[in-house]
Design an enzyme around this catalytic site. Structure first.
Site, PDB file in Angstrom:
ATOM      1  N   LYS A 297     -44.350 -25.955  18.861  1.00  0.00           N
ATOM      2  CA  LYS A 297     -43.584 -27.321  18.679  1.00  0.00           C
ATOM      3  C   LYS A 297     -42.185 -26.958  19.172  1.00  0.00           C
ATOM      4  O   LYS A 297     -41.429 -27.580  20.067  1.00  0.00           O
ATOM      5  CB  LYS A 297     -43.851 -27.760  17.593  1.00  0.00           C
ATOM      6  CG  LYS A 297     -43.039 -29.361  17.440  1.00  0.00           C
ATOM      7  CD  LYS A 297     -43.355 -30.196  16.121  1.00  0.00           C
ATOM      8  CE  LYS A 297     -44.721 -30.292  15.873  1.00  0.00           C
ATOM      9  NZ  LYS A 297     -45.050 -30.587  14.582  1.00  0.00           N
TER      10      LYS A 297
ATOM     11  N   ARG B 148     -40.509 -30.358  10.305  1.00  0.00           N
ATOM     12  CA  ARG B 148     -41.777 -30.422  10.827  1.00  0.00           C
ATOM     13  C   ARG B 148     -42.233 -28.821  10.937  1.00  0.00           C
ATOM     14  O   ARG B 148     -41.400 -28.091  11.418  1.00  0.00           O
ATOM     15  CB  ARG B 148     -41.711 -31.211  12.183  1.00  0.00           C
ATOM     16  CG  ARG B 148     -41.255 -32.643  11.852  1.00  0.00           C
ATOM     17  CD  ARG B 148     -41.285 -33.253  13.219  1.00  0.00           C
ATOM     18  NE  ARG B 148     -42.837 -33.839  13.494  1.00  0.00           N
ATOM     19  CZ  ARG B 148     -43.025 -34.114  14.677  1.00  0.00           C
ATOM     20  NH1 ARG B 148     -42.089 -34.281  15.763  1.00  0.00           N
ATOM     21  NH2 ARG B 148     -44.506 -34.552  14.862  1.00  0.00           N
TER      22      ARG B 148
ATOM     23  N   GLY C 195     -52.563 -31.609  11.950  1.00  0.00           N
ATOM     24  CA  GLY C 195     -52.267 -32.291  10.563  1.00  0.00           C
ATOM     25  C   GLY C 195     -52.839 -31.439   9.355  1.00  0.00           C
ATOM     26  O   GLY C 195     -52.637 -31.684   8.517  1.00  0.00           O
TER      27      GLY C 195
ATOM     28  N   MET D 207     -50.640 -28.809   8.499  1.00  0.00           N
ATOM     29  CA  MET D 207     -49.407 -28.500   7.865  1.00  0.00           C
ATOM     30  C   MET D 207     -48.644 -29.637   7.642  1.00  0.00           C
ATOM     31  O   MET D 207     -48.650 -30.624   8.245  1.00  0.00           O
ATOM     32  CB  MET D 207     -49.024 -27.293   8.449  1.00  0.00           C
ATOM     33  CG  MET D 207     -49.712 -25.997   8.200  1.00  0.00           C
ATOM     34  SD  MET D 207     -49.038 -24.529   8.781  1.00  0.00           S
ATOM     35  CE  MET D 207     -48.834 -24.921  10.405  1.00  0.00           C
TER      36      MET D 207
ATOM     37  N   ARG E  71     -46.884 -30.956  24.293  1.00  0.00           N
ATOM     38  CA  ARG E  71     -47.452 -29.563  24.478  1.00  0.00           C
ATOM     39  C   ARG E  71     -48.777 -29.488  25.474  1.00  0.00           C
ATOM     40  O   ARG E  71     -49.085 -30.820  25.759  1.00  0.00           O
ATOM     41  CB  ARG E  71     -48.132 -29.177  23.149  1.00  0.00           C
ATOM     42  CG  ARG E  71     -49.251 -30.001  22.630  1.00  0.00           C
ATOM     43  CD  ARG E  71     -49.809 -29.747  21.148  1.00  0.00           C
ATOM     44  NE  ARG E  71     -50.523 -30.983  20.623  1.00  0.00           N
ATOM     45  CZ  ARG E  71     -50.627 -31.349  19.660  1.00  0.00           C
ATOM     46  NH1 ARG E  71     -50.146 -30.541  18.705  1.00  0.00           N
ATOM     47  NH2 ARG E  71     -51.259 -32.521  19.163  1.00  0.00           N
TER      48      ARG E  71
ATOM     49  N   HIS F 202     -56.769 -38.879  13.757  1.00  0.00           N
ATOM     50  CA  HIS F 202     -56.998 -37.323  13.174  1.00  0.00           C
ATOM     51  C   HIS F 202     -58.465 -37.036  13.588  1.00  0.00           C
ATOM     52  O   HIS F 202     -58.622 -35.728  14.068  1.00  0.00           O
ATOM     53  CB  HIS F 202     -56.691 -37.287  11.666  1.00  0.00           C
ATOM     54  CG  HIS F 202     -57.208 -36.175  11.225  1.00  0.00           C
ATOM     55  ND1 HIS F 202     -58.318 -35.897  10.415  1.00  0.00           N
ATOM     56  CD2 HIS F 202     -56.501 -34.936  10.900  1.00  0.00           C
ATOM     57  CE1 HIS F 202     -58.344 -34.490   9.972  1.00  0.00           C
ATOM     58  NE2 HIS F 202     -57.295 -34.045  10.004  1.00  0.00           N
TER      59      HIS F 202
ATOM     60  N   SER G 227     -77.919   1.651  27.719  1.00  0.00           N
ATOM     61  CA  SER G 227     -77.879   0.008  27.166  1.00  0.00           C
ATOM     62  C   SER G 227     -77.416  -0.189  26.012  1.00  0.00           C
ATOM     63  O   SER G 227     -78.151   0.519  25.173  1.00  0.00           O
ATOM     64  CB  SER G 227     -78.976  -0.761  27.696  1.00  0.00           C
ATOM     65  OG  SER G 227     -78.818  -2.353  27.362  1.00  0.00           O
TER      66      SER G 227
ATOM     67  N   CYS H  52     -76.852  -5.180  25.669  1.00  0.00           N
ATOM     68  CA  CYS H  52     -78.003  -6.020  25.660  1.00  0.00           C
ATOM     69  C   CYS H  52     -78.223  -6.491  24.565  1.00  0.00           C
ATOM     70  O   CYS H  52     -79.072  -7.335  23.744  1.00  0.00           O
ATOM     71  CB  CYS H  52     -79.603  -5.316  26.233  1.00  0.00           C
ATOM     72  SG  CYS H  52     -80.080  -3.917  25.031  1.00  0.00           S
TER      73      CYS H  52
ATOM     74  N   TYR I 225     -72.900  -4.195  33.343  1.00  0.00           N
ATOM     75  CA  TYR I 225     -73.613  -5.383  33.179  1.00  0.00           C
ATOM     76  C   TYR I 225     -73.689  -5.817  31.855  1.00  0.00           C
ATOM     77  O   TYR I 225     -73.341  -4.986  30.980  1.00  0.00           O
ATOM     78  CB  TYR I 225     -74.812  -5.510  33.953  1.00  0.00           C
ATOM     79  CG  TYR I 225     -75.774  -4.848  33.290  1.00  0.00           C
ATOM     80  CD1 TYR I 225     -76.699  -5.223  32.317  1.00  0.00           C
ATOM     81  CD2 TYR I 225     -76.190  -3.196  33.846  1.00  0.00           C
ATOM     82  CE1 TYR I 225     -77.523  -4.588  31.651  1.00  0.00           C
ATOM     83  CE2 TYR I 225     -77.030  -2.555  33.164  1.00  0.00           C
ATOM     84  CZ  TYR I 225     -77.741  -3.139  32.037  1.00  0.00           C
ATOM     85  OH  TYR I 225     -78.798  -2.595  31.535  1.00  0.00           O
TER      86      TYR I 225
HETATM   87  C1  PEP Z   1     -79.936  -4.179  19.708  1.00  0.00           C
HETATM   88  O1  PEP Z   1     -80.127  -3.664  18.788  1.00  0.00           O
HETATM   89  O2  PEP Z   1     -78.824  -4.757  20.036  1.00  0.00           O
HETATM   90  C2  PEP Z   1     -81.048  -4.539  20.549  1.00  0.00           C
HETATM   91  C3  PEP Z   1     -80.912  -5.340  21.965  1.00  0.00           C
HETATM   92  O3  PEP Z   1     -82.236  -4.507  20.113  1.00  0.00           O
HETATM   93  P1  PEP Z   1     -82.938  -5.422  18.910  1.00  0.00           P
HETATM   94  O4  PEP Z   1     -82.050  -6.537  18.622  1.00  0.00           O
HETATM   95  O5  PEP Z   1     -84.247  -5.720  19.506  1.00  0.00           O
HETATM   96  O6  PEP Z   1     -83.120  -4.424  17.833  1.00  0.00           O
END
Ligand code: PEP
Ligand code: MG
Length: 892
Positions: free
Chosen positions: A22, A91, A100, A102, A335, A451, A776, A844, A864
């Site tokens: 603000k 303010r 709202g 604070m 803002r 609100h 991975s 993963c 990736y």
């Molecule tokens: C992990 O451990 O991140 C994984 C992908 O394997 P899981 O979740 O199957 O143990």
């Protein structure tokens, strides 16, 4: 010594850390020459000092006194001066807007003398007393901590005695009496007189604003919005201008575009003869901003002009608070405004088309979280429905649930796993708990800037507000429609935040238009779909990170591909052993001879092979990382307690197979199965198990090649902690691949790599990379093993306490813990690549689809991320944003 107080002329919009949003924007508007009442900002640094040390820093008082003296000189009057008082507002304003959450105190400087002076100067006695009673009310509640209802009830009583529901019907005498009542409330509940000294009023209000940083609702809001806990708030002290001086005055809020849909136009609410929070509090029903044109055309025209200046200056949707004091327009705040997910995408493309921003900036203006919201289902228009009311489409989405009328009840039912819709006349900051718990929010009063609407939009929660046909009786726990239908607590309604419709009962939902687009059947003439399409195209063209899917079957693989997945990063093979196949795993476990074991494996292999053939077909030409079996084997066997009971009840007649099974269950029982016989350990202990899987993969590859396909298999070993484990499995796997003519050294080889999900693997990654062509990061296990808590047990047991204590701001299973787990990932990536420069790196764990974690993966140089198919678009977008943020996008 640091400077703690800045005049509005001294700041600018980039100083949000120091001056709060603000304060920074008031300074920016002041410097743009817009009509901002003069004032000054006390920095967040002063607040942090106060919160840390329990008192204001040395020198702050003097700095405030100096700034106040300058303000008084400019205004030609002194704070609280008896015959012609300068009044100020105090303010809050943190770096991130916390609507709202604070405190604000208006009309500081009024006391028993100066109220008379104000009445004389303004020629409006009613106004003077109204301002005074507001001061005591706000000061009493905010600074002295008195229950706000006590003041509200006293106001209601005066209105009732007068036979009116409208505060505008109260005259000067009524309000003067109310001031007396309010002072008594203060005396009775705060144990002190209302302070008449203007400077004392100001100092106490400033401290109250500092303190409100740690008010429970502010703490809760920050947690919800992931705002850091240690920022503190700035305080803005501003000369008062008055919207409550008569019908030629008023106050309002405006947006330069519709924050709900993103359409250009005039959006906002206006309330004549009102002050401050009246508009957002939903006290009286507001009028649409367009109507201001017929009441006060010059002010309206000036407002439109200023809105255009602001939009061009900020190059974004702005929201604005303004006051008109006797025909003169004043800007009290602006803002870059919050908006719904759909509006964010549409506005980003509109601004790009207008040439105000470029495409890269358009990508930066939206988030993966917003895209995820657009992928939620919506109501099926063709379903037979009974619409019972219509309100304003305040925050989109389709929400279905049982109606509840209090925050406490909403929380209670939601904790039991029920979906609820929180129904209120209007919400206030104390309803935050219920709003978080509810699927959607329905109010009978208030506009798009109430609100409920503002907070719901911020949270991405469905909201219909201002459904005036509904008579909401919170005490009785029911609402009544204008047709007389009574809906009581517990009955189900469906609310459509995109249209404002309220339906009785559960309305079926259909997929979102954006999901249809990702599925390949979207309607590109829809402007939202078009905006998503263009932004995704740009994100894809700049991102460096690949995006793959976690998918275990051909159907998920095909969807992942449609959604833009560039392969499979994790195919969990254990999911292929469920259903009727569980029996075969059971046979394997119970096998008493090598022959029996081989028979069980032989039965499993063709099933695995056909699964893989299907997946390779769906992902033809793209990499498919297949992880060999990971979970402890007891997961495939009956539950120990249930089986023990069954065997015990059968006594002497127990089935011999059950007895063998029970012995196996007991043998495989582990105190800590997550740390037990699983992953690579299983492969090394159960002869033939991994070999069967590798053979199935190899044969599937051969079969697909024979059919003219292009299978790209990658074999992944789970839970490796030492290179020796990997070497042992690898040698056997290589032999099997070679036997099928597809060894790792041939043309289009099948790669062999490992998950990095045990801390030791991360710490010895340099050695492990000798035997792995790819890593991975299994950040689910890596998180659980790094923190030493089990992902299956802790989220319900102590995470909420940890979040409360600020041990972490968000669950480390949701968003990657950069400092701890992230450090291991960085070490492993660096040391792995030192050994093998072309080592492929991916992630993963669940974090692969989490926006912040995607940014981490980009920064760490992974190749990736892999996530569930539905989150692929989010990961693609965030990968693009990460590249733009780091300035190392692919097109540069
Ligand atoms: C992990 O451990 O991140 C994984 C992908 O394997 P899981 O979740 O199957 O143990
Ligand atoms: Mg794992």
């Amino acid at each position: 010594m640091p400077k703690y107080v800045y005049d509005f002329t001294e700041g600018n919009k980039d100083l949000k850390d120091l001056l709060g949003g603000k304060g920074a924007n008031l300074a920016e508007m002041t410097n743009l020459g817009l009509p901002v009442p003069p004032g000054f900002t006390i920095t967040t640094e002063a607040c942090r000092h106060y919160l840390e040390h329990g008192g204001v820093p040395d020198g702050l008082d003097t700095e405030i006194a100096d700034q106040l003296a300058r303000l008084e000189e400019r205004m030609g009057k002194r704070l609280g001066q008896a015959d012609d008082p300068l009044l100020v507002s105090v303010r809050s304003g943190a770096k991130f807007s916390m609507p709202g959450m604070m405190e604000t105190v208006l009309n500081i400087g009024l006391n028993d003398e100066s109220v008379q002076g104000l009445a004389r100067q303004s020629g409006n006695e009613r106004f003077a007393w109204d301002s005074y009673r507001r001061l005591i009310q706000m000061f009493g509640k905010t600074v002295l901590g008195i229950e706000g209802d006590l003041f509200e009830d006293a106001l209601e009583a005066v209105k009732a005695a007068k036979g009116t529901e409208d505060d505008l019907d109260l005259d000067a005498g009524d309000l003067q009496k109310l001031v007396g009542t309010y002072k008594e409330i203060v005396r009775a509940h705060a144990g002190r007189e209302f302070p008449g000294d203007p400077r004392e009023q100001m100092d106490l209000a400033v401290k109250a604003v500092f303190d409100s940083w740690n008010a429970p609702r502010a703490v809760l809001y920050r947690r919800q919005e992931r705002i850091p806990v240690d920022l503190g708030t700035a305080v803005n002290v501003c000369a008062m201008v008055f919207g409550n001086l008569g019908m030629d005055s008023g106050t309002g809020v405006a947006f330069t575009r519709d924050p709900g849909s993103g359409q250009q136009g005039v959006y906002g609410d206006y309330l004549s003869n009102a002050q401050g929070e009246d508009v957002v509090a939903g006290i009286r029903n507001t009028m649409p901003l367009q109507e201001l044109e017929s009441i006060d055309a010059p002010s309206y025209a000036r407002l439109m002009e200023i809105m255009e200046i602001l939009e061009n200056h900020y190059r974004d949707l702005c929201d604005i608070e303004f006051t008109i004091e006797r025909g003169k327009l004043w800007m009290l705040q602006t803002r870059v405004g919050k908006r719904t997910a759909g509006a964010a995408f549409r506005i980003a493309m509109q601004l790009a088309d207008q040439g105000l921003i470029d495409l890269d900036e358009a990508v930066m203006r939206v988030t993966g979280g917003q895209l995820a919201q657009l992928m939620f289902p919506r109501f099926d228009d063709s379903a037979a429905t009974r619409q019972i009311a219509k309100g304003m489409n305040a925050s989109p989405g389709a929400a279905v649930g049982k109606v509840v009328f209090s925050s406490a009840r909403a929380k209670e039912l939601a904790d039991r796993g029920e979906d609820v819709i929180l129904v209120r006349r209007e919400t206030n900051p104390d309803d935050l708990v219920g709003m978080i718990a509810a699927q959607g929010i329905l109010t009978s009063r208030g506009g798009k800037t109430s609100h409920a609407a503002v907070v719901a939009r911020g949270m991405g929660k469905t909201c219909v507000c201002g459904a005036e046909d509904l008579d909401v009786d919170v005490e009785a726990g029911r609402f009544t429609t204008h047709e007389g239908l009574v809906v009581a607590e517990g009955e189900v309604v469906s609310i459509d935040g995109s249209t404002g419709a309220v339906y009785l009962g559960e309305v079926p939902v259909v997929p979102s238009a954006v999901v249809e687009y990702f599925e390949g059947s979207g309607d590109l003439s829809d402007d939202l779909v078009q905006a998503v399409h263009r932004i995704m195209e740009r994100a894809d063209s700049v991102r460096r990170l690949g995006v793959r899917a976690n998918a275990d079957n051909a159907e998920d693989a095909a969807r992942a591909r449609r959604f833009g997945g560039q392969g499979i990063g994790l195919c969990r093979t254990e999911h292929m052993f469920l259903g009727d196949r569980r029996q075969l795993v059971e046979d394997l476990i119970l096998a008493e001879s090598a022959g029996e074991r081989q028979a069980a494996l032989d039965a499993l292999e063709p099933l695995q092979r056909s699964d893989f053939i299907e997946i390779f077909t769906a992902m033809d030409g793209l990499p498919v990382t297949i992880r060999l079996i990971d979970p402890p084997l007891h997961e495939f066997l009956p539950n120990l307690t249930e089986l023990s009971v069954k065997v015990a009840l059968a006594g002497d007649d127990a089935d011999p197979k059950d007895l063998r099974l029970l012995a196996a269950v007991k043998r495989l029982h582990e105190q800590n199965p997550m740390l037990g016989l699983r992953g690579v350990r299983l492969g090394l202990v159960i002869p033939g198990l991994f070999a069967m899987q590798v053979r199935a993969i190899a044969e599937a590859v051969v079969a697909r090649r024979a059919a003219g396909g292009d299978p790209r298999a990658e074999i992944m070993i789970p839970l490796v902690g030492a290179v020796q484990e990997l070497e042992a499995v690898r040698d056997e796997a290589v032999a099997i691949l070679r036997a099928n003519g597809i060894g790792p050294d041939g043309e289009s080889p099948v790669l062999i790599g490992t998950m990095i999900e045990v801390p030791r693997a991360a710490l010895t990654a340099g050695q492990i990379a000798e035997a792995a062509e790819f890593f991975s990061f299994g950040t689910n296990d890596l998180t659980q093993m790094t923190w030493g808590f089990s992902r299956d047990d802790v989220e319900a047991s102590f995470f909420s306490r940890y979040l409360e204590l600020g041990v972490f701001g968000v669950s480390p299973f949701e968003s990657l813990d950069r400092d701890g787990v992230g450090r291991l990932v960085r070490i492993a990536a660096e040391e792995g690549r030192k050994t093998r420069p072309d080592l492929k790196l991916g992630i993963c764990g669940e974090h692969g689809g989490d926006p912040d974690s995607v940014h981490f993966c980009h920064e760490t140089g992974l190749d990736y991320v892999s996530c569930s198919p539905f989150r692929i678009p989010v990961a693609r977008l965030e990968a693009g944003r990460a590249a733009l943020t780091c300035g190392d996008s692919d097109t540069r």
